[in-house]
Design an enzyme around this catalytic site. Structure first.
Site, short mmCIF file in Angstrom:
data_model
loop_
_atom_site.label_atom_id
_atom_site.label_comp_id
_atom_site.label_asym_id
_atom_site.label_seq_id
_atom_site.Cartn_x
_atom_site.Cartn_y
_atom_site.Cartn_z
CB SER A 157 -2.14 -5.07 14.20
OG SER A 157 -3.40 -4.07 13.54
CG HIS A 200 1.12 -0.35 15.77
ND1 HIS A 200 0.00 -0.69 17.31
CD2 HIS A 200 0.03 -0.85 14.63
CE1 HIS A 200 -1.26 -0.66 16.49
NE2 HIS A 200 -1.14 -1.01 15.10
CD GLU A 240 0.96 1.23 20.31
OE1 GLU A 240 0.66 1.23 21.20
OE2 GLU A 240 1.32 0.14 19.63
CG ASN A 259 -3.98 -3.26 18.73
OD1 ASN A 259 -4.98 -2.43 19.22
ND2 ASN A 259 -3.56 -3.47 17.44
#
Ligand code: CAA
Ligand code: NAD
Length: 310
Positions: free
Chosen positions: A143, A164, A176, A214
């Protein structure tokens, strides 16, 4: 209103490369690994799901079975027999193991989804680099950690990257794809094509903290926890505010519980260490207290809210 409409674009990967991945090994059978196993199996790939704990693997198989049932209900609503076959065929594609080395020997792609800790990921990737076939791509679902740092311990630096996913994996449509400094064009194209093959829309990210989602989402959640800590509003009201005032499907504190408070803390602590001058990444006493009390959110039965144990 029409001047605000985005002119139709093809948001999916424009990659012309066909998916070359047939055997996928997923390390970590928790929240994310079980979802990644599910979508890979649904796409017809041979999956080995690995965890250090056989209890976790048993739990993962149960949740995958239940979640495949939800998917089948949707796709085959007029043909329950086909739905049952879909669930059975997908489950048959997933084997489980507690041995990451043996499970990587025939992999085309290994996706790591273990605890968010650089040292533990390093130990794992050293073993995987030695065990996986030379053509295999090694990827992390991290993450927040740097892809270049995670893969500093492997020798195949052209065959690594970040993949991701988002929680819940079977539902969230984004992937991602992160290139490391030495990731080859072929590896990047293969990761994009694989992402598309498991039903995701892929975006390309640089190896920057939190990639795209994130970097925006974690400071937002952190600010919500600080708002609660200062007593500016109740947890319920903060969550209602963002659902009804901003149209988010979950409020930030519900989302923090859903992601896992431990994962939120690992992310913030890591970024604070690397960027001590960025106040958005400062540690939050309330978050630290909840984690130290074992209140990790949905997965432990309590976080900002209480949950019924499944
Ligand atoms: N597997 C398969 N299907 C699932 C599922 C799962 N695990 N969870 C939910 N679904 C399906 C349901 O079957 C349902 O399908 P239908 O609408 O076709 O019936 C649909 O998803 C909605 O589910 P629910 O009705 O149970 O619940 P909901 O409407 O409240 O939606 C939610 C649940 C999809 C989780 C929604 O609340 C949501 O989108 N929340 C935000 C999630 C989010 O922001 N995720 C990103 C977290 S950050 C991250 O992942 C990155 C990181 O590194 C930390
Ligand atoms: P989790 O705690 O649900 O699962 C992690 C699993 O890894 C556990 O079952 C644990 O037993 C296993 N494990 C730990 N060390 C291991 C090892 N050496 N070998 C094999 N298995 C091992 O965590 P999660 O939420 O699934 O997160 C996993 C990764 O995905 C983390 O890097 C996290 O940052 C990332 N991620 C999490 C989310 C989220 O919303 N929770 C979203 C995207 C990415």
């Amino acid at each position: 209103m029409s001047q605000f409409r985005i002119i139709a674009k093809n948001f999916s990967s424009s990659s012309a490369v066909q998916n070359a991945i047939k055997n996928v090994t997923i390390i970590g059978g928790g929240l994310m690994g079980s979802g990644i196993a599910q979508v890979s199996a649904q796409a017809g790939q041979n999956v080995i799901l690995v965890d250090v704990s056989s209890d976790v693997l048993e739990k993962a198989q149960k949740s995958i079975t239940a979640n495949l049932g939800r998917v089948a209900k949707k796709i085959y609503k007029d043909n329950p027999a086909e739905g049952e076959k879909f669930v059975k065929d997908s489950l048959a594609k997933i084997k489980t193991s507690t041995d990451p080395v043996a499970a990587s020997k025939s992999a085309d792609l290994v996706v790591e989804a273990i605890v968010e800790n650089l040292g533990i990921k390093h130990e794992l990737f050293k073993k995987l680099d030695a065990a996986a076939p030379p053509h295999a791509i090694l990827a992390s679902n991290t993450s927040s950690l740097s892809i270049n740092k995670i893969f500093s311990v492997v020798s195949r630096k052209d065959k690594i990257g970040g993949l991701h996913f988002f929680n819940p994996v079977p539902v969230m449509r984004l992937l991602e794809v992160v290139r490391g400094a030495e990731t080859s064009e072929g590896t990047y194209q293969t990761m994009m094509a694989w992402g598309k093959s498991v039903g995701k829309t892929c975006i390309t990210c640089k190896d920057t903290p939190g990639f795209v989602v994130n970097r925006l989402l974690v400071p937002y959640i952190a600010e919500a926890v600080r708002l609660l800590e200062r007593g500016d509003a109740s947890a319920r009201d903060i969550d209602i505010a963002m659902k009804l005032g901003a149209g988010y499907p979950m409020g930030p504190l519900e989302l923090a519980d859903y992601v896992g408070l431990d994962t939120n803390k690992f992310i913030l602590d890591g970024w604070h260490q690397d960027y001590p001058d960025q106040p958005l990444f400062n540690p939050i006493p309330l978050l630290n207290k909840l984690v130290s009390e074992g209140k990790l959110g949905v997965k432990s039965g309590e976080g900002f809210y209480k949950y019924e144990k499944k």
